[in-house]
Design a protein around this motif. Structure first.
Motif, mmCIF file in Angstrom:
data_model
loop_
_atom_site.group_PDB
_atom_site.id
_atom_site.type_symbol
_atom_site.label_atom_id
_atom_site.label_comp_id
_atom_site.label_asym_id
_atom_site.label_seq_id
_atom_site.Cartn_x
_atom_site.Cartn_y
_atom_site.Cartn_z
ATOM 1 N N VAL A 149 142.821 50.690 41.289
ATOM 2 C CA VAL A 149 143.038 49.269 41.007
ATOM 3 C C VAL A 149 143.973 48.698 42.068
ATOM 4 C CG1 VAL A 149 143.847 47.577 39.319
ATOM 5 C CG2 VAL A 149 142.840 49.738 38.534
ATOM 6 N N SER A 150 143.607 47.552 42.639
ATOM 7 C CA SER A 150 144.467 46.880 43.604
ATOM 8 C C SER A 150 143.982 45.455 43.804
ATOM 9 C CB SER A 150 144.473 47.623 44.944
ATOM 10 O OG SER A 150 145.424 47.055 45.836
ATOM 11 N N GLY A 151 144.847 44.611 44.364
ATOM 12 C CA GLY A 151 144.460 43.246 44.724
ATOM 13 C C GLY A 151 143.973 42.430 43.550
ATOM 14 N N ALA A 152 142.787 41.857 43.699
ATOM 15 C CA ALA A 152 142.226 40.977 42.671
ATOM 16 C C ALA A 152 141.855 41.717 41.396
ATOM 17 C CB ALA A 152 140.996 40.246 43.232
ATOM 18 N N ASP A 153 141.858 43.055 41.423
ATOM 19 C CA ASP A 153 141.540 43.828 40.216
ATOM 20 C C ASP A 153 142.643 43.767 39.171
ATOM 21 O OD1 ASP A 153 139.162 44.664 41.415
ATOM 22 O OD2 ASP A 153 140.090 46.442 42.280
ATOM 23 N N TRP A 154 143.847 43.322 39.582
ATOM 24 C CA TRP A 154 144.947 43.282 38.617
ATOM 25 C C TRP A 154 144.749 42.117 37.646
ATOM 26 C CZ3 TRP A 154 147.509 47.355 37.786
ATOM 27 C CH2 TRP A 154 147.825 48.245 38.809
ATOM 28 N N ASP A 155 144.518 42.480 36.389
ATOM 29 C CA ASP A 155 144.424 41.494 35.315
ATOM 30 C C ASP A 155 145.037 42.106 34.066
ATOM 31 O OD1 ASP A 155 142.535 43.335 34.428
ATOM 32 O OD2 ASP A 155 140.808 42.060 34.891
ATOM 33 N N ASP A 156 144.992 41.382 32.959
ATOM 34 C CA ASP A 156 145.611 41.885 31.729
ATOM 35 C C ASP A 156 145.013 43.223 31.309
ATOM 36 O OD1 ASP A 156 147.394 39.816 31.490
ATOM 37 O OD2 ASP A 156 146.125 38.622 30.161
ATOM 38 N N ALA A 157 143.705 43.373 31.476
ATOM 39 C CA ALA A 157 143.051 44.613 31.055
ATOM 40 C C ALA A 157 143.556 45.799 31.876
ATOM 41 C CB ALA A 157 141.534 44.476 31.193
#
Length: 382
Positions: free
Chosen positions: A199-207
């Motif tokens: 996970v990195s960059g734009a993949d970071w979300d609440d989930a």
């Protein structure tokens, strides 16, 4: 016809330096961070804003400009009893607390910074921070010339994994290690389908953050502590990391390797990648799978991926040195807490309290001759 004057007839004027202090976080923070050492470019506006959101405080920013360009930006928050006039650098303890300094800033910049700082506070706390930190070294050099008292206390040793050096000695990770890992992975697979992802960059979300928090809630940190030191839960420091990831530059640096078993998060390694340096900030696993070393399997996969991405050094920070040394990490720069106390009566009081401040830290373990002074890591200038 008049002959032109030779160049050596002109007097080179020193660069114009100016210091200013404003309420809030200054936009200049990002401009300075962009030209800081690669290891410190995460110290951006969004990083400090996340700290204020998660931990509170009202910031002021002291900026030094040279010929109109910002060369250092020092965010500060008031700390302790108001009458004492103490300030500290806000931020997160992982990987350290510091402030951005352009790589070409000289001691004259530090002297200008301290001259204005003396108008804003009686003392500044900086840290925990590594020996050799650019901001620390700038302040130390200026303080020595301007009569400031400088107090330090030991917090911990860091541990560094020099991947480039290990690879120069031969294949790393060793094929035997990878074979053992595949054996454990086979047996771990008996619990369900294994999924390894990053996970990195734009993949970071609440989930994404929820998955890390789910592992922490199952881990030893929840079973043996009050959970306040967890990195990603609401009870811990989850608010900080979620807020920090709102800065797209910081989000690109944030990195996680995640193992899922039958779709459920089972282990993670969380890092901050700063150029060729990886700060290993946190890792955890579900003890239900502990027999098969899921954490070890995951961080080896993470290291192999890091090598592919150009990572040459891993900074494991402080804490349990056992597994870090098994991997090949060695003791690096010390991590300390610092106080810079302005000249006059405050400095006199500071010098009188130096012993008490030092004793309030931890006892520094001796360095063996084989280890050397611990100053060969990426943070040091010695």
């Amino acid at each position: 016809m008049t002959k032109p004057m030779p160049l050596d007839a002109f007097t080179r004027l020193p660069p114009m330096l100016a210091a200013d202090c404003v309420d809030g976080l200054a936009a200049s923070i990002d401009a300075v961070a962009a030209r800081a050492a690669p290891t410190h470019r995460f110290l951006r506006y969004g990083w400090f804003a996340a700290a204020l959101q998660a931990y509170g405080g009202a910031a002021r920013t002291l900026t030094v400009t040279r010929e109109g360009e910002a060369v250092v930006a020092l965010p500060m928050v008031r700390t302790g009893p108001g009458l004492l006039g103490l300030a500290s650098v806000p931020g997160c303890y992982w990987p350290f607390r510091s402030f951005p300094v352009r790589e070409d800033a000289g001691v004259e910049v530090g002297e200008t910074l301290l001259a204005r700082l003396a108008c804003e506070a009686n003392a500044l706390r900086l840290g925990p921070v590594y020996d050799g930190d650019p901001g620390l070294e700038l302040l130390k050099a200026a303080a020595a010339a301007k009569g400031w008292a400088v107090l330090d206390r030991f917090v911990a040793d860091s541990f560094l994994l020099d991947i480039a050096a290990l690879q120069a000695e031969g294949i790393w990770p060793r094929n035997s290690t990878l074979r053992k890992n595949r054996f454990h992975e086979k047996h771990l697979g008996g619990h369900g389908e294994l999924d390894w992802n990053f996970v990195s960059g734009a993949d970071w979300d609440d989930a994404a953050f929820d998955a890390l928090a789910e592992v922490e809630r199952k881990s030893w940190i929840a079973a043996r502590t009050d959970g306040s030191d967890a990195k990603f839960t609401a009870e811990g420091h989850g608010g900080f990391w979620r807020a920090a990831s709102a800065d797209p530059v910081v989000a690109e640096m944030l990195w996680a390797a995640v193992l899922r078993v039958d779709g459920a998060p089972a282990a993670f390694s969380f890092d901050l990648n700063a150029g060729a340096l990886k700060y290993a900030i946190a890792n955890s696993y579900d003890p239900a799978f502990g027999k098969h070393s899921p954490g070890k399997l995951l961080y080896y996969r993470n290291l192999v991926r890091g090598i592919e991405d150009g990572i040459a050094t891993v900074d494991w920070g402080a804490g349990d040195s056992g597994y870090k040394q098994v991997i090949g990490a060695e003791r690096g720069p010390a991590i300390r807490d610092w106080l810079f106390v302005r000249p006059g009566l405050p400095a006199l009081a500071g010098r009188m309290l130096r012993g008490a401040w030092r004793r309030s830290g931890h006892k520094q373990p001796p360095v063996t001759p084989a280890e050397g002074p611990g100053s060969t890591g990426p943070h040091t200038t010695d």
